[in-house]
Design a protein around this motif. Sequence first.
Motif, PDB file in Angstrom:
ATOM      1  N   GLU A 257       0.830  -1.193   0.000  1.00 27.59           N
ATOM      2  CA  GLU A 257       0.000   0.000   0.000  1.00 27.59           C
ATOM      3  C   GLU A 257       0.868   1.249   0.000  1.00 27.59           C
ATOM      4  N   THR A 258       0.498   2.231  -0.796  1.00 21.87           N
ATOM      5  CA  THR A 258       1.226   3.491  -0.861  1.00 21.87           C
ATOM      6  C   THR A 258       0.329   4.566  -1.455  1.00 21.87           C
ATOM      7  N   ALA A 259       0.603   5.807  -1.096  1.00 20.08           N
ATOM      8  CA  ALA A 259      -0.161   6.934  -1.645  1.00 20.08           C
ATOM      9  C   ALA A 259       0.550   7.577  -2.825  1.00 20.08           C
ATOM     10  N   ALA A 260       1.836   7.242  -2.996  1.00 19.08           N
ATOM     11  CA  ALA A 260       2.609   7.877  -4.057  1.00 19.08           C
ATOM     12  C   ALA A 260       3.729   6.967  -4.519  1.00 19.08           C
ATOM     13  N   VAL A 261       4.061   7.080  -5.808  1.00 22.85           N
ATOM     14  CA  VAL A 261       5.200   6.372  -6.382  1.00 22.85           C
ATOM     15  C   VAL A 261       6.070   7.407  -7.074  1.00 22.85           C
ATOM     16  N   PHE A 262       7.268   7.612  -6.543  1.00 22.66           N
ATOM     17  CA  PHE A 262       8.222   8.537  -7.159  1.00 22.66           C
ATOM     18  C   PHE A 262       9.235   7.721  -7.956  1.00 22.66           C
ATOM     19  N   VAL A 263       9.261   7.946  -9.263  1.00 23.06           N
ATOM     20  CA  VAL A 263      10.145   7.195 -10.155  1.00 23.06           C
ATOM     21  C   VAL A 263      11.434   7.985 -10.331  1.00 23.06           C
ATOM     22  N   ALA A 264      12.561   7.387  -9.947  1.00 27.44           N
ATOM     23  CA  ALA A 264      13.862   8.071  -9.998  1.00 27.44           C
ATOM     24  C   ALA A 264      14.895   7.151 -10.631  1.00 27.44           C
ATOM     25  N   ILE A 265      14.668   6.809 -11.899  1.00 31.01           N
ATOM     26  CA  ILE A 265      15.573   5.893 -12.592  1.00 31.01           C
ATOM     27  C   ILE A 265      16.356   6.616 -13.691  1.00 31.01           C
ATOM     28  N   GLY A 266      16.383   7.946 -13.617  1.00 32.93           N
ATOM     29  CA  GLY A 266      17.226   8.713 -14.520  1.00 32.93           C
ATOM     30  C   GLY A 266      16.460   9.573 -15.506  1.00 32.93           C
ATOM     31  N   HIS A 267      17.203  10.360 -16.266  1.00 37.56           N
ATOM     32  CA  HIS A 267      16.649  11.242 -17.283  1.00 37.56           C
ATOM     33  C   HIS A 267      17.395  11.029 -18.596  1.00 37.56           C
ATOM     34  N   THR A 268      16.736  11.311 -19.688  1.00 32.85           N
ATOM     35  CA  THR A 268      17.361  11.258 -21.005  1.00 32.85           C
ATOM     36  C   THR A 268      17.239  12.631 -21.651  1.00 32.85           C
ATOM     37  N   PRO A 269      18.336  13.385 -21.774  1.00 33.49           N
ATOM     38  CA  PRO A 269      18.240  14.707 -22.399  1.00 33.49           C
ATOM     39  C   PRO A 269      17.873  14.596 -23.871  1.00 33.49           C
ATOM     40  N   ALA A 270      17.018  15.500 -24.326  1.00 36.99           N
ATOM     41  CA  ALA A 270      16.560  15.487 -25.720  1.00 36.99           C
ATOM     42  C   ALA A 270      17.523  16.298 -26.573  1.00 36.99           C
ATOM     43  N   THR A 271      18.670  15.714 -26.889  1.00 36.00           N
ATOM     44  CA  THR A 271      19.733  16.473 -27.566  1.00 36.00           C
ATOM     45  C   THR A 271      20.328  15.769 -28.778  1.00 36.00           C
ATOM     46  N   ASP A 272      19.799  14.618 -29.164  1.00 31.17           N
ATOM     47  CA  ASP A 272      20.417  13.866 -30.264  1.00 31.17           C
ATOM     48  C   ASP A 272      20.485  14.683 -31.546  1.00 31.17           C
ATOM     49  N   PHE A 273      19.471  15.495 -31.800  1.00 32.20           N
ATOM     50  CA  PHE A 273      19.420  16.280 -33.033  1.00 32.20           C
ATOM     51  C   PHE A 273      20.560  17.300 -33.115  1.00 32.20           C
ATOM     52  N   ALA A 274      21.170  17.636 -31.962  1.00 35.78           N
ATOM     53  CA  ALA A 274      22.201  18.674 -31.917  1.00 35.78           C
ATOM     54  C   ALA A 274      23.613  18.097 -31.813  1.00 35.78           C
ATOM     55  N   ALA A 275      23.755  16.797 -31.959  1.00 37.50           N
ATOM     56  CA  ALA A 275      25.057  16.157 -31.740  1.00 37.50           C
ATOM     57  C   ALA A 275      26.153  16.695 -32.658  1.00 37.50           C
TER      58      ALA A 275
END
Length: 334
Positions: A257-275
Motif C-alpha cells: 500500500e502506498t499513496a505515491a510512487v516517485f520514479v527516480a531511474i534517470g533522465h534522457t536529455p533530448a539532444t540527439d538532433f544537436a550532436a
Amino acid sequence: MAHNVIIIGSGPAGYTAAIYLGRAGLDPVMVTGALTPGGQLVNTTEVENFPGFPDGIMGPELMDNMRAQAKRFGTEFIADDVTAIESAGSDDAPLYRLALSDGETLETRAVIITTGSNFRKLGVPGEVELSGHGVSYCATCDGFFFRDKPIVVVGGGDSAFEEALFLTRFGSSVTLIHRRDEFRASQIMVDRAKENPKLTLLTNTVVTEIHGTETAPAAPAAPALNLGGLALKPKPQVNVSSVSLKNTVTGETSELETAAVFVAIGHTPATDFAASVASRDEDGYIIVDGASTRTSTPGIFAAGDCVDCVYRQAISAAGMGCRAALDAQEYLSE
C-alpha cells in the motif's frame, strides 16, 4: 531569409529566453515541439515553489502565462520538431540551417537549445494513467502533497536516494525499491538511508503494476451538470493506492500500500538532433562553457534541463534561459 535567433524547445528556459530576446528587438522564433509545447510543467498539477504565486499555480497555466508574455514581445511560434542542425554559412558569417520534421528548413544566425530532458519511465500498467495523481518524477515538486502518507521511491542511484531521504520529511514512511541487491548510489548515501528510521530499502524487487482507487471527496460532491436534459456527473478522482511487486530472485509476488510512487531511474536529455553542433557528455547533456550558456560551436547556446543534470527545477531553467538570451544578444552584436 535568415532569422536572428531561433529557440528550439519551449518550457521555462525557452519562454524566458524568448521574452528577453523579444524585448531586445531581435524578433525570436521558437520551435516549440509538435506534440507537447511547454515542457514537463504542462503535465504537472499545482506548482507551489515558483516565485510570485503565493497560493500556487497550475503547471499548464504557468506555461500559458509564459507563452503569452513571450508572444507579447513578438515571439513567433512554430509547432514542429527540429530533427537536425547544420552549418550553412562561412567562418566570417556563421549561419545555421535547421531541418524540421515536416520537411521545411529554417536559417538563423544564432540558436538557443532548450529541449529539456525526459524522465525515464517504468513502463508498467497504471504509470501513465496515474501520472499527476500519485505517480511523480520530482520529489521537490510533489513531496509536500503526501504528508503523513506512505511513499514508494523506485531507483538505485544517488538521485533515488536523495529523493527518498528528502521525502522522509513528509511521508509517514518511505520504501525505496531497487531491482538489484547492490546500489549504484555512493556509499555515503546508502549509509544515510540505512540510518533513517523512516526509510526502508527493498532490494531484488521490481514494481510490476501501479493501482489506484477513487478518492472520497473532502466536501459534498458537486451537483450533476444538466446539459439539454442530460445529467452529467463529475468524473471521480482516482489516486495511487498500492503497487504490485515481484522479487527478481524468487519470483514471489506481493502488494504494498502506498499513496505515491516517485520514479527516480534517470533522465534522457533530448539532444540527439544537436550532436553535430554541440559537444555532449556521456549521458547526452550539452556541455557549456563555465557559467555561460555557450556551447562548443559559436552562435549555438543551450539552457535548461538539456544542460542541467543536477537541479532540474523550473526556476533554475528560467534563470538559465535569461543567461542564454543575454549570451546570444552579445554574440549577435559583435
